[in-house]
Design a protein around this motif. Structure first.
Motif, PDB file in Angstrom:
ATOM      1  N   VAL A 337       0.896  -1.406   0.022  1.00  0.00           N
ATOM      2  CA  VAL A 337       0.124   0.066  -0.059  1.00  0.00           C
ATOM      3  C   VAL A 337       0.874   1.106   0.052  1.00  0.00           C
ATOM      4  CG1 VAL A 337      -1.872   1.230   1.269  1.00  0.00           C
ATOM      5  CG2 VAL A 337      -1.773  -1.362   1.151  1.00  0.00           C
ATOM      6  N   LEU A 338       0.851   2.277  -0.947  1.00  0.00           N
ATOM      7  CA  LEU A 338       1.611   3.534  -1.031  1.00  0.00           C
ATOM      8  C   LEU A 338       0.514   4.786  -0.508  1.00  0.00           C
ATOM      9  CD1 LEU A 338       2.854   2.562  -4.500  1.00  0.00           C
ATOM     10  CD2 LEU A 338       3.979   2.429  -2.370  1.00  0.00           C
ATOM     11  N   VAL A 339       1.060   5.553   0.344  1.00  0.00           N
ATOM     12  CA  VAL A 339       0.386   6.856   0.859  1.00  0.00           C
ATOM     13  C   VAL A 339       1.240   7.860   0.351  1.00  0.00           C
ATOM     14  CG1 VAL A 339      -0.429   7.875   2.897  1.00  0.00           C
ATOM     15  CG2 VAL A 339      -0.374   5.231   2.630  1.00  0.00           C
ATOM     16  N   ALA A 340       0.510   8.613  -0.440  1.00  0.00           N
ATOM     17  CA  ALA A 340       1.025  10.082  -1.049  1.00  0.00           C
ATOM     18  C   ALA A 340       0.467  11.190  -0.517  1.00  0.00           C
ATOM     19  CB  ALA A 340       1.060   9.935  -2.564  1.00  0.00           C
ATOM     20  N   LEU A 341       0.887  11.908   0.288  1.00  0.00           N
ATOM     21  CA  LEU A 341       0.361  13.024   0.945  1.00  0.00           C
ATOM     22  C   LEU A 341      -0.078  14.015   0.334  1.00  0.00           C
ATOM     23  CD1 LEU A 341      -0.380  12.721   4.110  1.00  0.00           C
ATOM     24  CD2 LEU A 341       1.458  11.338   3.057  1.00  0.00           C
ATOM     25  N   ARG A 342      -1.458  14.745   0.409  1.00  0.00           N
ATOM     26  CA  ARG A 342      -1.637  15.988  -0.325  1.00  0.00           C
ATOM     27  C   ARG A 342      -1.113  17.109   0.347  1.00  0.00           C
ATOM     28  NH1 ARG A 342      -7.667  14.839  -3.067  1.00  0.00           N
ATOM     29  NH2 ARG A 342      -7.427  12.796  -3.472  1.00  0.00           N
ATOM     30  N   ASP A 343      -1.359  18.537  -0.247  1.00  0.00           N
ATOM     31  CA  ASP A 343      -1.405  19.949   0.326  1.00  0.00           C
ATOM     32  C   ASP A 343       0.016  19.643   1.234  1.00  0.00           C
ATOM     33  OD1 ASP A 343      -2.088  22.337   0.796  1.00  0.00           O
ATOM     34  OD2 ASP A 343      -3.032  21.875   2.621  1.00  0.00           O
ATOM     35  N   ASP A 344      -0.016  20.001   2.358  1.00  0.00           N
ATOM     36  CA  ASP A 344       1.315  20.101   3.220  1.00  0.00           C
ATOM     37  C   ASP A 344       1.256  19.096   4.343  1.00  0.00           C
ATOM     38  OD1 ASP A 344      -0.715  21.378   4.751  1.00  0.00           O
ATOM     39  OD2 ASP A 344       0.603  23.204   5.128  1.00  0.00           O
ATOM     40  N   TRP A 345       0.503  17.922   4.074  1.00  0.00           N
ATOM     41  CA  TRP A 345       0.520  17.124   5.418  1.00  0.00           C
ATOM     42  C   TRP A 345       1.410  16.105   5.258  1.00  0.00           C
ATOM     43  CZ3 TRP A 345      -3.148  17.074   8.995  1.00  0.00           C
ATOM     44  CH2 TRP A 345      -4.388  17.853   8.903  1.00  0.00           C
ATOM     45  N   ALA A 346       1.758  15.458   6.601  1.00  0.00           N
ATOM     46  CA  ALA A 346       2.997  14.410   6.282  1.00  0.00           C
ATOM     47  C   ALA A 346       2.430  13.221   7.332  1.00  0.00           C
ATOM     48  CB  ALA A 346       4.274  14.919   6.852  1.00  0.00           C
ATOM     49  N   VAL A 347       3.023  12.064   7.127  1.00  0.00           N
ATOM     50  CA  VAL A 347       2.692  11.147   7.971  1.00  0.00           C
ATOM     51  C   VAL A 347       4.184  10.592   8.596  1.00  0.00           C
ATOM     52  CG1 VAL A 347       2.192   8.690   8.372  1.00  0.00           C
ATOM     53  CG2 VAL A 347       0.659  10.059   6.935  1.00  0.00           C
ATOM     54  N   MET A 348       4.111  10.935  10.042  1.00  0.00           N
ATOM     55  CA  MET A 348       5.480  10.459  10.509  1.00  0.00           C
ATOM     56  C   MET A 348       5.454   9.410  11.423  1.00  0.00           C
ATOM     57  SD  MET A 348       6.583  13.481   9.667  1.00  0.00           S
ATOM     58  CE  MET A 348       8.163  13.995  10.511  1.00  0.00           C
ATOM     59  N   THR A 349       6.797   8.743  11.532  1.00  0.00           N
ATOM     60  CA  THR A 349       6.711   7.488  12.486  1.00  0.00           C
ATOM     61  C   THR A 349       7.737   7.778  13.469  1.00  0.00           C
ATOM     62  OG1 THR A 349       7.171   5.227  12.220  1.00  0.00           O
ATOM     63  CG2 THR A 349       8.149   6.367  10.547  1.00  0.00           C
ATOM     64  N   ARG A 350       7.252   7.129  14.481  1.00  0.00           N
ATOM     65  CA  ARG A 350       8.323   7.241  15.717  1.00  0.00           C
ATOM     66  C   ARG A 350       9.567   6.297  15.685  1.00  0.00           C
ATOM     67  NH1 ARG A 350       6.282  10.675  19.014  1.00  0.00           N
ATOM     68  NH2 ARG A 350       3.821  10.907  19.186  1.00  0.00           N
ATOM     69  N   THR A 351       9.250   5.327  14.587  1.00  0.00           N
ATOM     70  CA  THR A 351      10.485   4.503  14.385  1.00  0.00           C
ATOM     71  C   THR A 351      11.809   5.150  13.493  1.00  0.00           C
ATOM     72  OG1 THR A 351       9.703   3.639  12.212  1.00  0.00           O
ATOM     73  CG2 THR A 351       8.932   2.501  14.110  1.00  0.00           C
ATOM     74  N   GLN A 352      11.267   6.468  13.187  1.00  0.00           N
ATOM     75  CA  GLN A 352      12.509   7.098  12.700  1.00  0.00           C
ATOM     76  C   GLN A 352      12.546   8.515  13.193  1.00  0.00           C
ATOM     77  OE1 GLN A 352      14.568   5.851  10.355  1.00  0.00           O
ATOM     78  NE2 GLN A 352      13.398   3.912  10.639  1.00  0.00           N
ATOM     79  N   PRO A 353      13.071   8.924  14.612  1.00  0.00           N
ATOM     80  CA  PRO A 353      13.013   9.772  15.243  1.00  0.00           C
ATOM     81  C   PRO A 353      13.635  10.994  14.436  1.00  0.00           C
ATOM     82  CG  PRO A 353      14.514   8.357  16.239  1.00  0.00           C
ATOM     83  CD  PRO A 353      13.635   7.647  15.214  1.00  0.00           C
ATOM     84  N   LYS A 354      14.592  10.856  13.536  1.00  0.00           N
ATOM     85  CA  LYS A 354      15.167  11.884  12.974  1.00  0.00           C
ATOM     86  C   LYS A 354      14.271  12.931  12.079  1.00  0.00           C
ATOM     87  CE  LYS A 354      19.984  10.485  12.997  1.00  0.00           C
ATOM     88  NZ  LYS A 354      21.116   9.918  12.438  1.00  0.00           N
ATOM     89  N   GLU A 355      13.419  11.900  11.568  1.00  0.00           N
ATOM     90  CA  GLU A 355      12.385  12.735  10.711  1.00  0.00           C
ATOM     91  C   GLU A 355      11.635  14.010  11.556  1.00  0.00           C
ATOM     92  OE1 GLU A 355      10.847   8.954   8.090  1.00  0.00           O
ATOM     93  OE2 GLU A 355       9.648  10.003   9.427  1.00  0.00           O
ATOM     94  N   PHE A 356      11.665  13.944  12.627  1.00  0.00           N
ATOM     95  CA  PHE A 356      10.911  14.850  13.604  1.00  0.00           C
ATOM     96  C   PHE A 356      11.662  16.257  13.463  1.00  0.00           C
ATOM     97  CE2 PHE A 356       8.698  10.925  14.648  1.00  0.00           C
ATOM     98  CZ  PHE A 356       7.380  11.592  14.773  1.00  0.00           C
ATOM     99  N   GLY A 357      12.858  16.244  13.019  1.00  0.00           N
ATOM    100  CA  GLY A 357      13.531  17.376  12.706  1.00  0.00           C
ATOM    101  C   GLY A 357      13.444  18.192  11.562  1.00  0.00           C
ATOM    102  N   LEU A 358      12.490  17.680  10.855  1.00  0.00           N
ATOM    103  CA  LEU A 358      12.288  18.418   9.510  1.00  0.00           C
ATOM    104  C   LEU A 358      11.378  19.569   9.207  1.00  0.00           C
ATOM    105  CD1 LEU A 358      12.489  14.991   7.366  1.00  0.00           C
ATOM    106  CD2 LEU A 358      14.160  16.606   7.559  1.00  0.00           C
TER     107      LEU A 358
END
Length: 377
Positions: A337-358
């Motif tokens: 399953v693929l999830v492409a976000l619209r507008d300026d939304w994002a799906v984050m995951t706590r398994t990749q904590p470095k993403e929360f600095g973006l």
């Protein structure tokens, strides 16, 4: 930004995968498709500016007078990245001349096709051979065999890395120890462009993308980075002999995603149920599960995200042309399953904590992320 429908790449006509084949045709090398109708020349330089989206550039036009002067040129145009709109996929499209479904570098992070588990395509994995992941000849390898001198002027730390070997092998690697030494980079690029009877030089610049990820693209810092890159491109053009043509492009654009538009997957009850791996990035998630659970996973994510994302099964995305022709050996690298976000939304995951600095992000199929310039000077 439009949220009506995803921007589907038109492979073979107007994508990053069509740039080097068109350059090869311009060089007069047999057997290459000239989709972009570039002017004839025996010597070319590609300046790849990581994060230079066509719409981002247009919105900050006053910061880039040299680049904007090229926008008006008869040979300049706009193409799209492949899908997803992310560096690893885009650079491999550029260097191989292949659509993502053919070269198999299917995103920022995806299921390791050799060992299973999570593979970050930028950092790679210890002991994993690039040939095991991307076995096809690159465009650079093919052109070297046809008598073209190919040079890659890139950060020294990229020498021999998995992504470099997967995407750009065949080029002579010129390491850049100090990326802020524009004079040295220009000299090495000009030297490479003078080699042999026909020459192609790839020069990589990443500061715009790094700045956007860290503070966002709608910031003074991002605009300052664009000004520096505009000066680099201007000085590079001035240093190149008249018989060398310059092509400036990007690998993707960028959007800023504020924290109040983040959906943390683990914080939504049931959203990660049945998943064996959650990969991709904030703007383009790849969901791996047992095939028997794929319909339920797609329905669960579609219900949770609603109009904030395009949620599709892998087969639907492939049939719609997101990835170009998909080699059957590469198909299972994509999430079920693929999830492409619209507008300026994002799906984050706590398994990749470095993403929360973006702040700035990319990967999805919006115009801001997908459209990149091809500027010829």
């Amino acid at each position: 930004m439009s949220v009506e429908s995803p921007l589907i790449p038109v492979y073979g006509k107007s994508t990053l995968a069509d740039v080097v084949p068109s350059l090869a045709a311009s060089l007069g090398v047999d057997g290459w498709a000239d989709a972009l109708a570039l002017p004839r020349s025996d010597r070319w330089v590609i300046l790849l500016v990581d994060g230079l989206g066509a719409l981002n550039l247009a919105a900050a036009a006053e910061e880039a007078p040299f680049l904007m002067s090229l926008v008006a040129g008869d040979a300049s145009t706009t193409v799209t990245s492949g899908a997803p709109s992310t560096t690893a996929t885009s650079i491999t499209c550029l260097g191989t001349g292949l659509a993502p479904g053919q070269h198999g570098i299917v995103g920022y992070a995806f299921r390791n096709p050799v060992e299973g588990g999570y593979l970050n395509a930028l950092t790679w994995a210890p002991g994993l051979s690039a040939l095991d992941v991307q076995p096809r000849l690159t465009a650079f390898e093919r052109l070297v065999r046809q008598g073209v001198s190919i040079t890659s002027v890139s950060p020294a730390r990229f020498a021999g890395t998995g992504l470099t070997e997967a995407a750009l092998r065949g080029a002579r690697f010129q390491p850049v120890p100090d990326e802020e030494d524009h004079s040295a980079r220009i000299t090495w690029t000009a030297d490479g462009a003078s080699e042999g009877d026909k020459a192609l030089v790839y020069l990589y610049e990443r500061s715009l993308d790094h700045t956007g990820h860290g503070v966002g693209w709608r910031t003074p810092a991002w605009r300052a980075a664009l000004r520096r890159i505009d000066a680099l491109a201007r000085d590079l053009r001035a240093a190149l002999p008249d018989d060398v043509r310059l092509l400036v492009t990007g690998d993707h654009g960028m959007i800023d995603s504020p924290r109040d538009r983040w959906i943390v997957a683990e914080d939504v009850p049931g959203l990660t149920d049945d998943l064996t791996l959650l990969a991709g990035e904030g703007r383009f998630r790849q969901l791996y599960c047992e095939p028997r659970h794929a319909d339920a996973v797609a329905a669960r994510w579609s219900a949770a995200l609603g109009e904030r994302a395009w949620v599709v099964r892998r087969e639907e995305a492939a049939a719609s042309g997101w990835f170009g022709p998909v080699d059957r050996r590469m198909a299972e690298r994509y999430g079920e399953v693929l999830v492409a976000l619209r507008d300026d939304w994002a799906v984050m995951t706590r398994t990749q904590p470095k993403e929360f600095g973006l702040v700035g992000m990319h990967g999805s199929l919006t115009e801001f992320e997908m459209r990149v310039p091809v500027l010829v000077g």
